[in-house]
Design a protein around this motif. Structure first.
Motif, short mmCIF file in Angstrom:
data_model
loop_
_atom_site.label_atom_id
_atom_site.label_comp_id
_atom_site.label_asym_id
_atom_site.label_seq_id
_atom_site.Cartn_x
_atom_site.Cartn_y
_atom_site.Cartn_z
N SER A 126 -46.51 -20.37 -14.63
CA SER A 126 -45.36 -20.24 -13.74
C SER A 126 -44.33 -19.28 -14.33
CB SER A 126 -44.72 -21.61 -13.52
OG SER A 126 -43.55 -21.51 -12.77
N ALA A 127 -44.10 -19.37 -15.63
CA ALA A 127 -43.08 -18.53 -16.27
C ALA A 127 -43.40 -18.38 -17.75
CB ALA A 127 -41.70 -19.15 -16.10
N VAL A 128 -42.99 -17.25 -18.30
CA VAL A 128 -43.08 -16.99 -19.74
C VAL A 128 -41.67 -16.66 -20.20
CG1 VAL A 128 -44.09 -15.57 -21.56
CG2 VAL A 128 -45.44 -16.10 -19.50
N LEU A 129 -41.17 -17.46 -21.14
CA LEU A 129 -39.81 -17.28 -21.65
C LEU A 129 -39.83 -17.19 -23.16
CD1 LEU A 129 -38.11 -20.06 -19.48
CD2 LEU A 129 -37.99 -17.61 -19.08
N PRO A 130 -38.89 -16.46 -23.74
CA PRO A 130 -38.81 -16.45 -25.21
C PRO A 130 -38.37 -17.82 -25.71
CG PRO A 130 -36.95 -15.27 -24.25
CD PRO A 130 -37.86 -15.63 -23.12
N LEU A 131 -38.75 -18.13 -26.92
CA LEU A 131 -38.40 -19.42 -27.52
C LEU A 131 -36.90 -19.68 -27.47
CD1 LEU A 131 -39.39 -21.95 -28.96
CD2 LEU A 131 -39.22 -20.69 -31.13
N THR A 132 -36.11 -18.63 -27.56
CA THR A 132 -34.65 -18.79 -27.52
C THR A 132 -34.16 -19.32 -26.18
OG1 THR A 132 -34.40 -16.48 -26.85
CG2 THR A 132 -34.24 -16.96 -29.22
N LYS A 133 -35.02 -19.28 -25.16
CA LYS A 133 -34.67 -19.79 -23.82
C LYS A 133 -35.32 -21.15 -23.55
CE LYS A 133 -32.47 -16.07 -22.37
NZ LYS A 133 -31.13 -16.04 -21.88
N ARG A 150 -34.92 -26.93 -18.26
CA ARG A 150 -34.24 -27.10 -16.97
C ARG A 150 -35.17 -26.77 -15.80
NH1 ARG A 150 -29.73 -25.78 -20.08
NH2 ARG A 150 -30.04 -23.53 -19.95
N LEU A 151 -36.00 -25.74 -15.97
CA LEU A 151 -36.95 -25.38 -14.93
C LEU A 151 -37.94 -26.52 -14.70
CD1 LEU A 151 -38.07 -23.30 -12.94
CD2 LEU A 151 -39.31 -22.26 -14.84
N LEU A 152 -38.43 -27.10 -15.78
CA LEU A 152 -39.32 -28.26 -15.65
C LEU A 152 -38.63 -29.41 -14.92
CD1 LEU A 152 -41.10 -28.51 -19.12
CD2 LEU A 152 -42.20 -28.23 -16.90
N GLU A 153 -37.42 -29.71 -15.33
CA GLU A 153 -36.68 -30.83 -14.72
C GLU A 153 -36.41 -30.60 -13.24
OE1 GLU A 153 -33.28 -30.94 -17.30
OE2 GLU A 153 -34.09 -32.64 -18.44
N SER A 154 -36.23 -29.35 -12.85
CA SER A 154 -35.92 -29.04 -11.45
C SER A 154 -37.14 -29.18 -10.55
CB SER A 154 -35.37 -27.62 -11.33
OG SER A 154 -36.42 -26.66 -11.43
N GLY A 155 -38.32 -29.17 -11.14
CA GLY A 155 -39.54 -29.21 -10.34
C GLY A 155 -39.80 -27.89 -9.64
N GLY A 156 -39.12 -26.84 -10.05
CA GLY A 156 -39.24 -25.54 -9.39
C GLY A 156 -40.39 -24.69 -9.89
N ASN A 157 -41.28 -25.26 -10.66
CA ASN A 157 -42.40 -24.49 -11.17
C ASN A 157 -43.71 -25.03 -10.61
OD1 ASN A 157 -41.93 -26.84 -12.98
ND2 ASN A 157 -43.80 -26.10 -13.94
N PHE A 158 -44.69 -24.16 -10.50
CA PHE A 158 -46.06 -24.55 -10.20
C PHE A 158 -46.90 -23.91 -11.29
CE2 PHE A 158 -50.27 -24.00 -8.47
CZ PHE A 158 -50.52 -25.25 -7.91
N GLY A 159 -47.34 -24.69 -12.22
CA GLY A 159 -48.10 -24.15 -13.35
C GLY A 159 -47.34 -24.37 -14.65
N LYS A 160 -47.89 -23.81 -15.68
CA LYS A 160 -47.36 -23.99 -17.03
C LYS A 160 -46.15 -23.09 -17.27
CE LYS A 160 -50.64 -26.78 -17.99
NZ LYS A 160 -50.33 -28.21 -17.96
N ILE A 161 -45.27 -23.57 -18.10
CA ILE A 161 -44.15 -22.75 -18.58
C ILE A 161 -44.45 -22.48 -20.05
CG2 ILE A 161 -41.68 -22.66 -19.04
CD1 ILE A 161 -41.36 -24.55 -16.61
N VAL A 162 -44.56 -21.21 -20.38
CA VAL A 162 -44.97 -20.80 -21.73
C VAL A 162 -43.74 -20.31 -22.48
CG1 VAL A 162 -46.40 -19.19 -23.04
CG2 VAL A 162 -47.24 -20.14 -20.88
N LEU A 163 -43.60 -20.79 -23.72
CA LEU A 163 -42.56 -20.28 -24.62
C LEU A 163 -43.21 -19.33 -25.60
CD1 LEU A 163 -40.49 -23.51 -25.35
CD2 LEU A 163 -39.87 -21.60 -23.86
N GLU A 164 -42.70 -18.09 -25.65
CA GLU A 164 -43.23 -17.09 -26.58
C GLU A 164 -42.55 -17.22 -27.93
OE1 GLU A 164 -44.78 -13.13 -24.41
OE2 GLU A 164 -42.62 -13.33 -24.52
N MET A 165 -43.36 -17.20 -28.95
CA MET A 165 -42.85 -17.25 -30.32
C MET A 165 -42.49 -15.83 -30.75
SD MET A 165 -43.12 -20.45 -31.09
CE MET A 165 -42.98 -20.51 -32.85
#
Length: 102
Positions: free
Chosen positions: A70-77, A83-98
């Motif tokens: 669903s989204a790829v965000l830097p670890l700093t985010k 918040r995106l997970l809590e909102s239920g606004g995603n379909f799929g995995k949210i990935v944090l980039e190291m």
């Protein structure tokens, strides 16, 4: 979901109750199943881990199957990702980039 598709439920984000159209489920010959690891024995969990290693990981490695991202965000985010997970606004995995090592 396409005809003959399978939905495997493993956890809940918004509670255990859901409304589904059983007519669509039957018309498309869909599979609906679920499981949870919590009550399983250590031996059962080890069997599952072996099966995943043997059958699923090779398919991922060969790009025969891919996770829905669903989204790829830097670890700093990380807080934004939560918040995106809590909102239920995603379909799929949210990935944090190291960050890359210097």
């Amino acid at each position: 979901m396409g005809p003959g598709g399978r939905h495997v439920g493993l956890s809940f984000m918004t509670g255990a109750m859901a409304q589904i159209d059983l007519g669509v489920l039957m018309h498309k010959a869909l599979w609906l199943t679920s499981s949870t690891l919590r009550p399983k024995s250590d031996a059962d969990k080890a069997d599952i881990a072996r099966d995943v290693t043997r059958h699923l990981l090779p398919l991922l490695g060969e790009n025969e199957i891919r996770p829905v991202i669903s989204a790829v965000l830097p670890l700093t985010k990380a807080a934004d990702a939560h918040r995106l997970l809590e909102s239920g606004g995603n379909f799929g995995k949210i990935v944090l980039e190291m960050p890359e090592k210097a």
